[in-house]
Write an enzyme that holds these catalytic residues in place. Structure first.
Site, short mmCIF file in Angstrom:
data_model
loop_
_atom_site.label_atom_id
_atom_site.label_comp_id
_atom_site.label_asym_id
_atom_site.label_seq_id
_atom_site.Cartn_x
_atom_site.Cartn_y
_atom_site.Cartn_z
N SER A 106 6.42 10.39 -5.44
CA SER A 106 7.30 11.46 -5.01
C SER A 106 6.71 12.80 -5.44
CB SER A 106 8.70 11.22 -5.57
OG SER A 106 9.65 12.04 -4.94
N ASP A 153 9.28 6.66 -0.02
CA ASP A 153 9.31 7.13 -1.41
C ASP A 153 9.12 6.00 -2.41
OD1 ASP A 153 10.09 8.25 -3.94
OD2 ASP A 153 11.28 9.74 -2.91
#
Length: 295
Positions: free
Chosen positions: A53, A212
């Site tokens: 991320s 993610d």
């Protein structure tokens, strides 16, 4: 639940071989501030970085020697953005979040044709954590279950490295950013590692959908030997009030913020307190070095 956590009173940063930067959206600016101060005091980045991320984005900006550019680009992009969600898109049956344009623009600001060679030639290697969909579910259902697992972990179990996503079939994957053949490929990896549907759509990476990395583990780490664990420092972005700022767990060392990082994870407008998150990282790093907890 965490068990067998031990306070660490002193850590020799020069002996760290692997540095893990957890995800956390805007909270990752705490990592940037803390690392910036360490490097200004002639401490060097470890040879192995791992991130997902925005934590992977922060790590990449250091290897590209463009962290100041990344900070200024974030502030500029947020200052020019009036809202997180475009409600008018609903009339066209679309979900339009500002992150869909802002995050790729931010990545391109610090990782581009002018900085990619610097990243590729860096003495540190950056491994980026991604999430792959469960084979029997597909991307949509995997995201839904991953979100549920995240909520269960955050509000019920409060664990650092959750097991539930893996039990539900979500799979971790890791890619070395320095090995990407082009800057465009590297940008796609960083963007995919931060893509949290529906805010940002999953993206094809290596012929498969990826999203993610925090859906499987907010601080992803490939399998390690006991020796590798002892040389690993994990920079968290969540604050755990009952734990020391520097602690040992599962054979690794963890460094957490001294308080809840004063910034919204997902806000991306002019009022977002990015500088406050960065400044807390600086202050925590100054305090740790002054107390010789880090050296």
């Amino acid at each position: 639940m965490l068990g067998k956590v031990k306070e660490v009173r002193s850590l020799d940063f020069s002996r760290i071989e692997t540095l893990v930067l957890a995800g956390g959206g805007n909270r990752c600016w705490w990592q940037a501030g803390a690392l910036r101060h360490l490097l200004e005091h002639r401490l060097r980045l470890p040879r192995q970085l791992i991130g997902t991320s925005a934590g992977a984005g922060i790590a990449a900006s250091f290897l590209a020697e463009s962290t100041d550019t990344a900070l200024q680009a974030c502030l500029s992009l947020f200052a020019g953005n009036p809202r997180i969600f475009d409600w008018s898109a609903l009339s066209r049956l679309k979900l339009k979040f500002a992150h869909q344009q802002l995050y790729p623009a931010w990545v391109e600001a610090f990782l581009n044709s002018g900085t990619f060679a610097t990243l590729r030639g860096a003495s540190s290697q950056l491994t980026v954590g991604l999430t792959r969909p469960a084979k029997y579910l597909g991307t949509g259902a995997s995201v839904a279950l991953g979100t549920l697992a995240y909520l269960v972990d955050k509000y019920l179990w409060n664990s650092i490295h959750p097991r539930l996503p893996g039990l539900l079939g979500l799979r971790q994957d890791f890619m070395v950013l320095n090995d990407c053949a082009s800057v465009e490929a590297a940008q796609v990896v960083l963007i995919a590692a931060a893509s949290a549907p529906p805010i940002m759509a999953a993206r094809p990476v290596g012929g498969m959908q990826a999203f993610d990395g925090g859906y499987t583990d907010n601080a992803p780490i490939p399998p390690q030997s006991s020796e590798e664990r002892s040389g690993t420092l994990v920079m968290l972005t969540r604050h755990y009030p009952k734990l020391p700022q520097l602690f040992g767990w599962l054979g690794r060392t963890y460094w957490q913020p001294s308080q809840r990082i004063p910034v919204s994870t997902w806000d991306c407008t002019a009022k977002t307190t990015v500088r406050e998150a960065y400044e807390l990282g600086l202050k925590d790093s100054v305090r740790m070095l002054s107390a010789r907890m880090l050296r």
